[in-house]
Scaffold this motif. Structure first.
Motif, PDB file in Angstrom:
ATOM      1  N   THR A 125       0.803  -1.227   0.000  1.00 43.12           N
ATOM      2  CA  THR A 125       0.000   0.000   0.000  1.00 43.12           C
ATOM      3  C   THR A 125       0.834   1.274   0.000  1.00 43.12           C
ATOM      4  OG1 THR A 125      -0.137   0.224   2.418  1.00 43.12           O
ATOM      5  CG2 THR A 125      -1.753  -1.210   1.340  1.00 43.12           C
ATOM      6  N   ILE A 159       0.598   3.640  -2.958  1.00 40.54           N
ATOM      7  CA  ILE A 159      -0.741   3.967  -3.456  1.00 40.54           C
ATOM      8  C   ILE A 159      -1.199   5.239  -2.746  1.00 40.54           C
ATOM      9  CG2 ILE A 159      -3.115   3.170  -3.719  1.00 40.54           C
ATOM     10  CD1 ILE A 159      -1.977   0.286  -3.608  1.00 40.54           C
ATOM     11  N   TRP A 178      -4.588   5.467  -0.781  1.00 37.92           N
ATOM     12  CA  TRP A 178      -4.903   4.382   0.147  1.00 37.92           C
ATOM     13  C   TRP A 178      -5.509   4.893   1.452  1.00 37.92           C
ATOM     14  CZ3 TRP A 178      -5.090  -0.778  -0.459  1.00 37.92           C
ATOM     15  CH2 TRP A 178      -5.287  -1.540   0.691  1.00 37.92           C
ATOM     16  N   PRO A 189      -7.969   1.703  -4.688  1.00 40.75           N
ATOM     17  CA  PRO A 189      -6.721   1.326  -4.027  1.00 40.75           C
ATOM     18  C   PRO A 189      -6.579  -0.175  -3.737  1.00 40.75           C
ATOM     19  CG  PRO A 189      -7.544   3.339  -3.080  1.00 40.75           C
ATOM     20  CD  PRO A 189      -8.614   2.836  -4.011  1.00 40.75           C
ATOM     21  N   ILE A 221      -5.709  -1.981  -6.956  1.00 38.42           N
ATOM     22  CA  ILE A 221      -4.333  -1.647  -7.331  1.00 38.42           C
ATOM     23  C   ILE A 221      -3.350  -2.435  -6.479  1.00 38.42           C
ATOM     24  CG2 ILE A 221      -2.618   0.216  -7.353  1.00 38.42           C
ATOM     25  CD1 ILE A 221      -5.010   2.119  -8.049  1.00 38.42           C
ATOM     26  N   SER A 262      -0.695  -5.292  -7.705  1.00 35.88           N
ATOM     27  CA  SER A 262       0.714  -5.120  -7.378  1.00 35.88           C
ATOM     28  C   SER A 262       1.267  -6.364  -6.676  1.00 35.88           C
ATOM     29  CB  SER A 262       0.891  -3.892  -6.486  1.00 35.88           C
ATOM     30  OG  SER A 262       2.206  -3.786  -6.029  1.00 35.88           O
TER      31      SER A 262
END
Length: 139
Positions: A44, A47, A50, A99, A102, A106
């Motif tokens: 995180t 991001i 987030w 988020p 994503i 990732s």
């Protein structure tokens, strides 16, 4: 204010339904929050949205609980900004640009990268061992 509160509740129900479907869960928004809390920090940290999204979705759940369990729909709680923000989060989840999506992508990319690199390193070291052995036979 009744209209804004009703609109907020409708948008919350829409978001909750999407979270249930996306996360294959019965708890919807609460599951989304739990997934965010269970996501490792490393996934995180890059991001930018987030923390804001986490605080926002927790606030949405609190507002929903207030409107359903604590206060009257006639009280001044929901704003146009709240309604816009909940709609925006819904849209991001639909597009998998939120988020949590994503972070999950990732983490998957990191997993596949490390898996592929570790096998190529093993392969390289295997071939290096063979080359070394062959060279030792001719030296």
């Amino acid at each position: 204010m009744l209209e804004k509160n009703v609109e907020f509740i409708e948008q919350y129900k829409r978001l909750d339904k999407l979270c249930k479907e996306t996360l294959n869960s019965y708890e919807g928004v609460s599951s989304y929050i739990s997934e965010m809390e269970a996501t490792p920090f490393e996934a995180t940290v890059n991001i930018s949205e987030w923390d804001m999204t986490y605080k926002q979705i927790k606030h949405f759940r609190w507002m929903r609980n207030q409107l359903v369990h604590e206060i009257s729909l006639d009280e001044n709680l929901s704003t146009n900004e709240d309604i816009m923000n909940i709609k925006n989060l819904h849209e991001l989840i639909v597009k998998a640009q939120d988020p949590l999506s994503i972070a999950n992508r990732s983490r998957q990319d990191d997993y596949y990268y490390s898996k592929n690199n570790s096998s190529s390193e093993n392969q390289d070291s295997f071939w290096n061992k063979i080359k070394t052995k062959i060279k030792s036979l001719f030296s």
